[in-house]
Design a protein around this motif. Structure first.
Motif, short mmCIF file in Angstrom:
data_model
loop_
_atom_site.label_atom_id
_atom_site.label_comp_id
_atom_site.label_asym_id
_atom_site.label_seq_id
_atom_site.Cartn_x
_atom_site.Cartn_y
_atom_site.Cartn_z
N SER A 157 6.14 4.15 7.54
CA SER A 157 5.03 4.44 8.45
C SER A 157 3.70 3.92 7.92
N ARG A 158 3.61 3.71 6.61
CA ARG A 158 2.35 3.20 6.05
C ARG A 158 2.04 1.81 6.57
N ALA A 159 3.05 1.04 6.98
CA ALA A 159 2.80 -0.30 7.50
C ALA A 159 1.92 -0.23 8.74
N ASP A 160 2.28 0.63 9.70
CA ASP A 160 1.48 0.74 10.92
C ASP A 160 0.13 1.40 10.66
N GLU A 161 0.10 2.34 9.72
CA GLU A 161 -1.16 3.00 9.41
C GLU A 161 -2.18 2.02 8.85
N THR A 162 -1.76 1.15 7.94
CA THR A 162 -2.71 0.20 7.35
C THR A 162 -3.04 -0.92 8.33
N LEU A 163 -2.10 -1.30 9.20
CA LEU A 163 -2.43 -2.28 10.24
C LEU A 163 -3.56 -1.76 11.12
N ARG A 164 -3.51 -0.47 11.45
CA ARG A 164 -4.59 0.11 12.25
C ARG A 164 -5.89 0.13 11.47
N GLN A 165 -5.81 0.42 10.17
CA GLN A 165 -7.02 0.48 9.35
C GLN A 165 -7.78 -0.84 9.35
N VAL A 166 -7.02 -1.95 9.31
CA VAL A 166 -7.68 -3.26 9.18
C VAL A 166 -7.82 -3.98 10.52
N ALA A 173 -3.66 -9.11 3.98
CA ALA A 173 -3.67 -8.91 2.53
C ALA A 173 -4.35 -7.61 2.17
N LEU A 174 -5.44 -7.28 2.87
CA LEU A 174 -6.14 -6.03 2.61
C LEU A 174 -5.26 -4.84 3.00
N ALA A 175 -4.52 -4.96 4.11
CA ALA A 175 -3.60 -3.90 4.50
C ALA A 175 -2.53 -3.69 3.43
N THR A 176 -2.04 -4.78 2.83
CA THR A 176 -1.06 -4.68 1.76
C THR A 176 -1.62 -3.91 0.57
N ALA A 177 -2.87 -4.19 0.23
CA ALA A 177 -3.50 -3.51 -0.90
C ALA A 177 -3.67 -2.02 -0.63
N LEU A 178 -3.79 -1.63 0.63
CA LEU A 178 -4.05 -0.24 0.98
C LEU A 178 -2.78 0.59 1.16
N LEU A 179 -1.60 -0.02 1.07
CA LEU A 179 -0.36 0.69 1.38
C LEU A 179 -0.19 1.97 0.57
N GLY A 180 -0.50 1.92 -0.72
CA GLY A 180 -0.33 3.08 -1.57
C GLY A 180 -1.49 4.05 -1.53
N ASP A 181 -2.45 3.84 -0.63
CA ASP A 181 -3.66 4.66 -0.54
C ASP A 181 -4.31 4.79 -1.92
N PRO A 182 -4.59 3.65 -2.57
CA PRO A 182 -5.02 3.67 -3.97
C PRO A 182 -6.46 4.14 -4.16
N ALA A 183 -6.73 4.60 -5.36
CA ALA A 183 -8.09 5.02 -5.72
C ALA A 183 -8.97 3.84 -6.08
#
Length: 324
Positions: free
Chosen positions: A117-126, A148-158
């Motif tokens: 589900s993180r794939a669709d969540e980050t697609l929406r983010q970017v 690429a930015l969506a890929t970086a955000l997948l793990g919800d990193p700090a």
């Protein structure tokens, strides 16, 4: 933890200490030390060949330094228990051209043990929700940057480490990226390190900058701190209803003063204090007295002068000169 929440995200401080890397006879990074603070955007600036990408690769454990360390709250990237949940990075836009943007992200989710589900969540983010089903090979350069930015955000990193994330974005996309990066840092408390050659954009995006040249630290701090440190004796603008007398007083004191039509006098190679003291001694009324401030671009070129990897010759001033 819900993506984008800060309730359980511990702030992470990135510390680079004495990083050095040599490739053959080339010292790419030379005893480099700086800090990236949580809750802020740090711009990483320098000419081509200054060592920015090599530094980022060492920070991410992709390049082994000859000496020095890069740590996240004291831990090297290789020792992080769940690196994808601590650090997200954009160093290049690699993807399979026949795979959809959504499936590209799902591959990374599976590899990192993240819910699909993180794939669709980050697609929406970017802003790529409507393009997630399209083949990534048909994406524009700007869309690839967003993927690429969506890929970086997948793990919800700090922490986010972004190398030229604005490449290929149109003006609207750049404006979106500015707001998005600042939201991630200021509103969500993330630590953001971003390199860019768009100096005017970095002036509006970054809270602090780290400027490097020839692999070494040139200057680190907020833009205001850089201005105050770089100015010293510079250009002073002073306005007076007695501009002619003021100009004569300053010139007689050995200062280079130029009179304008609107009562403005421009004085070079001095400080506001020196000009104010001369005016006060001569009983000249002043309506304005200030140092001429420099934008980030002017500061950057002043601080990195002579450290370019490739120096251009003089610009031709005529078509005939260009042809020669």
């Amino acid at each position: 933890m819900q993506p984008g929440s800060t309730a359980h995200r511990d702030p992470v401080r990135v510390e680079v200490r004495g990083l050095t890397k040599t490739f053959g006879a080339v010292r790419a990074v030379d005893d480099l030390t700086f800090t990236v603070e949580p809750g802020s955007v740090t711009g990483f600036l320098g000419p081509n060949g200054a060592g920015k990408t090599t530094t980022m690769r060492m920070v991410l454990g992709l390049e082994e330094p000859d000496s020095g360390t890069a740590t996240f709250n004291g831990a090297a990237y290789a020792t992080l228990p769940a690196p994808v949940r601590t650090v997200g990075a954009v160093l290049e836009t690699a993807f399979h051209p026949a795979r959809s943007g959504r499936n590209h992200l799902r591959v990374y989710c599976r590899a990192a043990g993240l819910p699909l589900s993180r794939a669709d969540e980050t697609l929406r983010q970017v802003g790529l929700a409507d393009a997630g089903g399209r083949r990534a090979g048909g994406y524009s350069l700007g869309m690839r940057q967003r993927l690429a930015l969506a890929t970086a955000l997948l793990g919800d990193p700090a922490v986010l480490v972004l190398d030229e994330p604005a490449n290929g974005l149109d003006p609207e996309g750049i404006q979106w990226l500015r707001g998005f990066i600042r939201h991630l840092a200021h509103d969500e408390g993330r630590t953001v390190l971003v390199s860019s050659h768009l100096l005017s954009e970095m002036e509006h995006t970054a809270d602090r900058v780290v400027i490097v040249g020839a692999g070494r630290l040139v200057r680190e701090g907020s833009i205001a701190e850089l201005r105050s440190g770089a100015q010293g004796a510079g250009t002073v603008l002073v306005r007076s209803p007695e501009a002619d007398r003021l100009s004569a007083v300053l010139t007689s004191a050995g200062l280079a003063a130029t009179r304008s039509e609107d009562g403005l006098v421009t004085v070079t190679d001095t400080t506001p204090a020196a000009v104010g003291a001369r005016a006060f001694a001569a009983q000249v009324e002043l309506h304005e007295l200030r140092a001429e401030t420099s934008g980030l671009e002017a500061l950057y070129f002043r601080l990195t002068a002579g450290q370019e990897q490739f120096a251009a010759g003089p610009t031709p001033t005529t078509t005939e000169g260009a042809a020669r």
